[in-house]
Write an enzyme that holds these catalytic residues in place. Sequence first.
Site, PDB file in Angstrom:
ATOM      1  N   ASN A 244       1.023  -1.312  -0.345  1.00 44.78           N
ATOM      2  CA  ASN A 244      -0.046  -0.074   0.459  1.00 44.78           C
ATOM      3  C   ASN A 244       0.929   0.838   0.562  1.00 44.78           C
ATOM      4  O   ASN A 244       1.018   1.974   1.163  1.00 44.78           O
ATOM      5  CB  ASN A 244      -0.614   0.178   1.318  1.00 44.78           C
ATOM      6  CG  ASN A 244      -2.350   0.780   0.538  1.00 44.78           C
ATOM      7  OD1 ASN A 244      -2.220   1.450   0.290  1.00 44.78           O
ATOM      8  ND2 ASN A 244      -2.983   0.790   1.514  1.00 44.78           N
TER       9      ASN A 244
ATOM     10  N   HIS B  37      -9.341   3.702   8.552  1.00 47.95           N
ATOM     11  CA  HIS B  37     -10.150   2.515   7.922  1.00 47.95           C
ATOM     12  C   HIS B  37     -10.889   1.663   8.347  1.00 47.95           C
ATOM     13  O   HIS B  37     -11.968   1.755   7.897  1.00 47.95           O
ATOM     14  CB  HIS B  37      -9.373   1.247   8.774  1.00 47.95           C
ATOM     15  CG  HIS B  37      -7.252   1.020   7.758  1.00 47.95           C
ATOM     16  ND1 HIS B  37      -6.512   1.944   7.577  1.00 47.95           N
ATOM     17  CD2 HIS B  37      -7.606   0.625   6.358  1.00 47.95           C
ATOM     18  CE1 HIS B  37      -5.747   1.685   6.799  1.00 47.95           C
ATOM     19  NE2 HIS B  37      -6.275   0.744   5.714  1.00 47.95           N
TER      20      HIS B  37
END
Length: 755
Positions: free
Chosen positions: A349, A381
């Site tokens: 990521n 998140h």
Amino acid sequence: MLEPPKFIENDMYGGSRTFTWLADMVGLSVDLVNFLLCQISALFLASLFRSVLHPSKVSSNLRHIFALSIGLAFGYFCFGQQAIHIAGLPAICYIVIRTQDPRIVQRAVLLVAMSYLLCVHLMRQLYDYGSYALDITGPLMIITQKVTSLAFSIHDGFVRRDEDLTKAQQYHAIRKMPTALEYFSYVWHFPSILAGPLVFYKDYIDFVEGYNLLSSPPGNGNLDNSKKEVVLEPSPTKAVIRKVVGSLVCAFIFMKFVKLYPVKDMKEDDFLNNTSMVYKYWYAMMATTCIRFKYYHAWLLADAICNNSGLGFTGYDKDGNPKWDLISNINVLSFEFSTNMRDAINNWNCGTNRWLRTLVYERVPLKYGTLLTFALSAVWHGFYPGYYLTFATGAVVVTAARTGRRLFRHRFQSTQVTRMFYDILTCLITRVVLGYATFPFVLLEFMGSIKLYLRFYLCLHIISLVTIFILPKFIRGERRSRAGAANGGATVHLAASESSSCVTASIASATTLTAGNDLNKDEELEEEDKHAHQCKVNTPTHQQPAAAAAAAAAASSHNITKTNEQQLQQQPTEQSNNVNLRQRHPQQQQSHQEKMPMLKSKPTSARDAVSVPHDQCEMDQLSSKLKEKFEAETKNIEEFIDKTVTETVSGIVEFKNDLMRDIEFPKLKLPGSNAGGIGATLDSAVSGGGLRKRNIIISSGHDNGTDATGNASSATAELEENGAAPFLKKEIDVINAVVQQANVLPAVLSNGHAK
């Protein structure tokens, strides 16, 4: 993205159901079919965007309109009425950007964007808890990264001074407020609206307007567009094909093995009670690995789409191959075969890592950097408890890994066999640790994760705590120094302050979802080892041939190179068994201090901004050493070229003179000529002879210049009548051209090599 329908079937999906028949045919849910159809369409539209809508053919406004229109269409097709959030969040943030003072705009946008995103996260958990279906939170997370990074870039460009910015902040700073068209095109452009990757505003605007193919000349420390040179635009076909094939392979692996290791089985009582602990570890490692291939598929395909549109080019490598890794989100092989947690995190990521580093870690006090970075990444998140268990566990094992490397790594560096054994062992351990730490991230549930951790007896938690707090009291770690002996065992020690600054620079470049900033200290000893290897003061006999000349010159003058001066300037005074280095002359020290401001120069390319988070690290010093070696090698090649070309030109000139004498001497005549007495006198001299044999001694009557000129003219006319002169003249013209080009050949070749 490609899990079996029984695993992700969801009635709450609000996107188009036109292709339900296709979903039933291929055995996937309709949300995944819609996602794949949009991404495949984007891949072909990206090629159209790069060729037909090239910046040289159409205006930038047309490119903006096309990109945002297709992006909105994809959003509505995949998410239906939920697509209102794709328009709502950036619209509110744009109002904030246009109305708030640049001194506080970054905080206001971050607060508004994160609040909006968290509300959507919370709504999803309320009406669709634990669902794996495609939903609007994914695109909103990417949009949040875009609008917040833009706000911080505006703050840097309008408020802060260049000397207060890092290289990344200097590069991304925005000094012109974006128009509405530019802003919404950046937020909604179709290559990255569904699955990313994150692209910073400056890189996107340069791409749309065609400025991404301009680069500042090497050594130019500013970003003046008037001094930029055009870079040849490469074709992304090879990179696109490679990434698309890799994406398909990852999708196949995911579909093949996810049925064998479904995540939901890890919370079943039968799994918890009737399996051994070893099998539980194996299952957690394999289940999380299978889930990772879902992300590999999505990120590689998204990266291929961006590359196919022309976005992501960063220049050419040393072999002349184009690089398309500006916005790459994953390095699959580097992650899967990493030998430590730092390498794993740095290759996972990557876009989010860059975003967290740019927004948080580089802007807050160092002692709060890890905590605040961890907090933002966790909240970004969502609110699933499994996320926070993963982050907390990751922080503990990362700290333990750093301590363990300092305690044990140096004990395996004596031979090649032990080093290889250490790398294989740490690679396997990293796989187990990743499975142990990340299964709550995919399981999502708090109690299910806690139950499984208890079945593991919290082994890795306990081992990590013992490694951090107990082992350092009984096991002596590696010393923070390295020997750089040259023919006598004399050493040059690295200063602790210098090592700390380099490690700090490494920390800033590896901000991660699991508080990975601390993890770069995990590599401290390894970096010092490499650093000392680059900084060793060796004799020329131990150096590579390409740098032998430069090293010999340095040894003869008893001066230390600039790189070593920077390293040795901070050395502590108490050093036993060290090389006694002569102090710098005051003039040299003053010259050295004058060069120090040059270290903090503006980045000249997007790659500089992405890969170099701080001004001083070991890579800067390594580049100085490489530059010296290249200069020495260039000088040797220039001398070789000069010598070779000089000999060649001498031979060519001599051959040319031979041909010229054939014309100048009147008695030179081809055998069998009808010229009478003159030709007859030479027949015997030239019979069976070559070119040099025809250069005979002329009678004394030709010593007079006038007679010689007249005779030469008559001889030339005579040769023209016989058809020989045109041939000789043509040969001479060709040789003249060769000689003229050969005279400039050394300079051309040497300059090309230097570049």
